[in-house]
Design a protein around this motif. Sequence first.
Motif, PDB file in Angstrom:
ATOM      1  N   LEU A 287      27.975  39.288  34.776  1.00 57.81           N
ATOM      2  CA  LEU A 287      29.139  40.068  35.169  1.00 57.81           C
ATOM      3  C   LEU A 287      29.650  40.924  34.023  1.00 57.81           C
ATOM      4  O   LEU A 287      29.409  40.643  32.841  1.00 57.81           O
ATOM      5  CB  LEU A 287      30.254  39.135  35.641  1.00 57.81           C
ATOM      6  CG  LEU A 287      29.909  38.191  36.792  1.00 57.81           C
ATOM      7  CD1 LEU A 287      31.137  37.381  37.192  1.00 57.81           C
ATOM      8  CD2 LEU A 287      29.374  38.962  37.992  1.00 57.81           C
ATOM      9  N   GLY A 288      30.363  41.989  34.372  1.00 60.09           N
ATOM     10  CA  GLY A 288      30.991  42.839  33.386  1.00 60.09           C
ATOM     11  C   GLY A 288      32.323  42.250  32.926  1.00 60.09           C
ATOM     12  O   GLY A 288      32.730  41.171  33.342  1.00 60.09           O
ATOM     13  N   GLY A 289      33.028  42.975  32.063  1.00 59.37           N
ATOM     14  CA  GLY A 289      34.259  42.459  31.484  1.00 59.37           C
ATOM     15  C   GLY A 289      35.525  42.899  32.177  1.00 59.37           C
ATOM     16  O   GLY A 289      36.620  42.636  31.675  1.00 59.37           O
ATOM     17  N   LYS A 290      35.418  43.554  33.321  1.00 54.26           N
ATOM     18  CA  LYS A 290      36.616  44.034  33.999  1.00 54.26           C
ATOM     19  C   LYS A 290      37.442  42.882  34.563  1.00 54.26           C
ATOM     20  O   LYS A 290      36.916  41.840  34.929  1.00 54.26           O
ATOM     21  CB  LYS A 290      36.243  44.977  35.141  1.00 54.26           C
ATOM     22  CG  LYS A 290      35.658  46.305  34.712  1.00 54.26           C
ATOM     23  CD  LYS A 290      35.359  47.158  35.936  1.00 54.26           C
ATOM     24  CE  LYS A 290      34.695  48.472  35.549  1.00 54.26           C
ATOM     25  NZ  LYS A 290      34.357  49.279  36.754  1.00 54.26           N
ATOM     26  N   LEU A 291      38.751  43.110  34.632  1.00 56.67           N
ATOM     27  CA  LEU A 291      39.663  42.202  35.305  1.00 56.67           C
ATOM     28  C   LEU A 291      40.543  43.016  36.244  1.00 56.67           C
ATOM     29  O   LEU A 291      40.824  44.188  35.993  1.00 56.67           O
ATOM     30  CB  LEU A 291      40.552  41.459  34.300  1.00 56.67           C
ATOM     31  CG  LEU A 291      39.891  40.405  33.417  1.00 56.67           C
ATOM     32  CD1 LEU A 291      40.908  39.880  32.408  1.00 56.67           C
ATOM     33  CD2 LEU A 291      39.335  39.259  34.246  1.00 56.67           C
ATOM     34  N   TYR A 292      40.972  42.379  37.328  1.00 55.80           N
ATOM     35  CA  TYR A 292      41.897  43.016  38.261  1.00 55.80           C
ATOM     36  C   TYR A 292      43.096  42.097  38.430  1.00 55.80           C
ATOM     37  O   TYR A 292      42.944  40.875  38.552  1.00 55.80           O
ATOM     38  CB  TYR A 292      41.229  43.260  39.617  1.00 55.80           C
ATOM     39  CG  TYR A 292      40.103  44.263  39.560  1.00 55.80           C
ATOM     40  CD1 TYR A 292      40.338  45.609  39.797  1.00 55.80           C
ATOM     41  CD2 TYR A 292      38.805  43.863  39.251  1.00 55.80           C
ATOM     42  CE1 TYR A 292      39.314  46.539  39.737  1.00 55.80           C
ATOM     43  CE2 TYR A 292      37.778  44.779  39.188  1.00 55.80           C
ATOM     44  CZ  TYR A 292      38.030  46.126  39.431  1.00 55.80           C
ATOM     45  OH  TYR A 292      37.022  47.040  39.369  1.00 55.80           O
ATOM     46  N   VAL A 293      44.285  42.678  38.413  1.00 54.02           N
ATOM     47  CA  VAL A 293      45.508  41.904  38.598  1.00 54.02           C
ATOM     48  C   VAL A 293      46.265  42.488  39.786  1.00 54.02           C
ATOM     49  O   VAL A 293      46.532  43.696  39.839  1.00 54.02           O
ATOM     50  CB  VAL A 293      46.400  41.926  37.349  1.00 54.02           C
ATOM     51  CG1 VAL A 293      47.679  41.116  37.590  1.00 54.02           C
ATOM     52  CG2 VAL A 293      45.647  41.377  36.149  1.00 54.02           C
ATOM     53  N   PHE A 294      46.603  41.624  40.722  1.00 56.06           N
ATOM     54  CA  PHE A 294      47.447  42.005  41.849  1.00 56.06           C
ATOM     55  C   PHE A 294      48.824  41.407  41.597  1.00 56.06           C
ATOM     56  O   PHE A 294      48.998  40.194  41.593  1.00 56.06           O
ATOM     57  CB  PHE A 294      46.874  41.486  43.164  1.00 56.06           C
ATOM     58  CG  PHE A 294      47.733  41.776  44.358  1.00 56.06           C
ATOM     59  CD1 PHE A 294      47.739  43.031  44.947  1.00 56.06           C
ATOM     60  CD2 PHE A 294      48.572  40.799  44.879  1.00 56.06           C
ATOM     61  CE1 PHE A 294      48.548  43.307  46.040  1.00 56.06           C
ATOM     62  CE2 PHE A 294      49.385  41.064  45.972  1.00 56.06           C
ATOM     63  CZ  PHE A 294      49.374  42.320  46.553  1.00 56.06           C
ATOM     64  N   TYR A 295      49.806  42.277  41.328  1.00 55.08           N
ATOM     65  CA  TYR A 295      51.156  41.814  41.022  1.00 55.08           C
ATOM     66  C   TYR A 295      51.913  41.549  42.311  1.00 55.08           C
ATOM     67  O   TYR A 295      51.874  42.342  43.249  1.00 55.08           O
ATOM     68  CB  TYR A 295      51.888  42.846  40.168  1.00 55.08           C
ATOM     69  CG  TYR A 295      51.290  42.975  38.792  1.00 55.08           C
ATOM     70  CD1 TYR A 295      51.517  42.003  37.822  1.00 55.08           C
ATOM     71  CD2 TYR A 295      50.482  44.058  38.466  1.00 55.08           C
ATOM     72  CE1 TYR A 295      50.964  42.111  36.561  1.00 55.08           C
ATOM     73  CE2 TYR A 295      49.928  44.172  37.205  1.00 55.08           C
ATOM     74  CZ  TYR A 295      50.154  43.199  36.253  1.00 55.08           C
ATOM     75  OH  TYR A 295      49.598  43.297  35.007  1.00 55.08           O
ATOM     76  N   THR A 296      52.650  40.427  42.321  1.00 56.02           N
ATOM     77  CA  THR A 296      53.343  40.003  43.539  1.00 56.02           C
ATOM     78  C   THR A 296      54.819  40.341  43.531  1.00 56.02           C
ATOM     79  O   THR A 296      55.538  39.968  44.451  1.00 56.02           O
ATOM     80  CB  THR A 296      53.181  38.487  43.722  1.00 56.02           C
ATOM     81  OG1 THR A 296      53.765  37.813  42.604  1.00 56.02           O
ATOM     82  CG2 THR A 296      51.720  38.106  43.827  1.00 56.02           C
ATOM     83  N   ASP A 297      55.311  41.000  42.473  1.00 57.37           N
ATOM     84  CA  ASP A 297      56.702  41.440  42.455  1.00 57.37           C
ATOM     85  C   ASP A 297      56.792  42.768  41.723  1.00 57.37           C
ATOM     86  O   ASP A 297      55.860  43.198  41.052  1.00 57.37           O
ATOM     87  CB  ASP A 297      57.624  40.386  41.821  1.00 57.37           C
ATOM     88  CG  ASP A 297      57.218  40.052  40.395  1.00 57.37           C
ATOM     89  OD1 ASP A 297      56.339  40.749  39.865  1.00 57.37           O
ATOM     90  OD2 ASP A 297      57.797  39.121  39.816  1.00 57.37           O
ATOM     91  N   GLN A 298      57.958  43.400  41.855  1.00 58.09           N
ATOM     92  CA  GLN A 298      58.119  44.732  41.300  1.00 58.09           C
ATOM     93  C   GLN A 298      58.211  44.729  39.785  1.00 58.09           C
ATOM     94  O   GLN A 298      57.982  45.758  39.151  1.00 58.09           O
ATOM     95  CB  GLN A 298      59.390  45.374  41.891  1.00 58.09           C
ATOM     96  CG  GLN A 298      59.406  45.441  43.408  1.00 58.09           C
ATOM     97  CD  GLN A 298      58.394  46.424  43.958  1.00 58.09           C
ATOM     98  OE1 GLN A 298      57.700  47.092  43.197  1.00 58.09           O
ATOM     99  NE2 GLN A 298      58.286  46.507  45.278  1.00 58.09           N
TER     100      GLN A 298
END
Length: 446
Positions: A287-298
Amino acid sequence: VIVEAVKVDSLQRLCSSLEPLFRRIVSEEVERALSKLGNSKLTSRSPEPKRIQGRDGRNLQLHFKTRMPPHLFTGGKVEGERGSAIHVVLIDANTGNVVQTGEESASKLNVVVLEGDFNDEDDENWTREHFESFEVKEREGKRPILTGDTQVMLKEGVGTLGDLTFTDNSSWIRSRKFRLGVKAAPGYGDGFHIREAKTEPFAVKDHRGELYKKHYPPALHDEVWRLDRIAKDGVLHKKLLKAKIVTVEDFLRLLVKDPQKLRNLLGSGMSNRMWENTMEHAKTCVLGGKLYVFYTDQTHATGVVFNHIYEFRGLIANGQFLSLESLNHDQKISADILVKIAYENWHKAVEYDGKLLNCLPVAEKEIKGLPEPKMVTAPTAQNHQQLHNQNNRQTVQCHQNAITYSPLPQPVEYPQFVQQHCSQLLPSPYNTISSCLIPYSLLKQL
């Protein structure tokens, strides 16, 4: 009458064309039988012990430490499984230790090609003559089957095969497979005996087939037909392309997000066994080094972290990171809900490089109580200013991550946020971690 005459003529021509092949096969079998008979007579005249020992009573044996891939190609470099170098060691079978001293540990070895049906695993104390009876010689008018560095020097009992290339395929011998073998070169081992070594059998195909070969392991950017059981331009390949699954990366991402959808897409044309083989092969991808973050608040204080292929890896809460392995039962239940929401709203996920987690302290204590969900209100300009002032007071220091946007059609909320230093990404860590905080607005979506 004419039809019968044509049949007879065709049969005669077929027999004539097969005659040389039958002659060669019979000749090879007769030679092999005579060789084995000669060896048995020699053994009966001067019987040797079952285990041939070297000086000091040692039982010296060569062993390959590298496994071979299922097939290689003519003209290509001979490599082990997953492109690794091929190592051979000299061991004392009585102790299982590598022989690192003495003249035996610096022996010169010859690399040879063996027939794939050399199967003497049950009785590995073969004689030198028996081993050599399985060596494969080049076909008449052909180049040597194996070219390159066909000799190896042991150093402290360990050797590595050099650049080797097959010039002919293995389809013309009975087993349709080759093995590599090593034996002591002439002039070495005169005062002691070293048992030869052989690899697992493997097929050698013409280099024309290399254009269609599978990759072990596959790369993320490889076309999806590089996976096992998916033929290039075949029915399964066309189904995947129609669903916009072009690369191995696309395949893995759908496999993580919705495996049943992917399985249904391939349909009955892929059996369960084929499906398992394809999945196992795909999961060996680096796998590559990317990360994804889904924020649950403003305020971006709580988020769900995913890796390059959208696998859930942990939670961010109040400036701290909780890995998947550290979550307790209740946290995992809440995390499952957040992951589902994230997949349904993936266009809002923010892409980071792999250094993001280096900027976050790791939670040390497990949460015993879970906070109640809170109502999230739309941020005002004053809220943003307060958050900005608070972030400026942070003491966490780290370099700015290389952050890009997720290649999805809808824009990410608050683009000015992702341009800040990672020390300004999240509020200060608190003594308790609200890792399972689910905003009320998100619960309403369920």
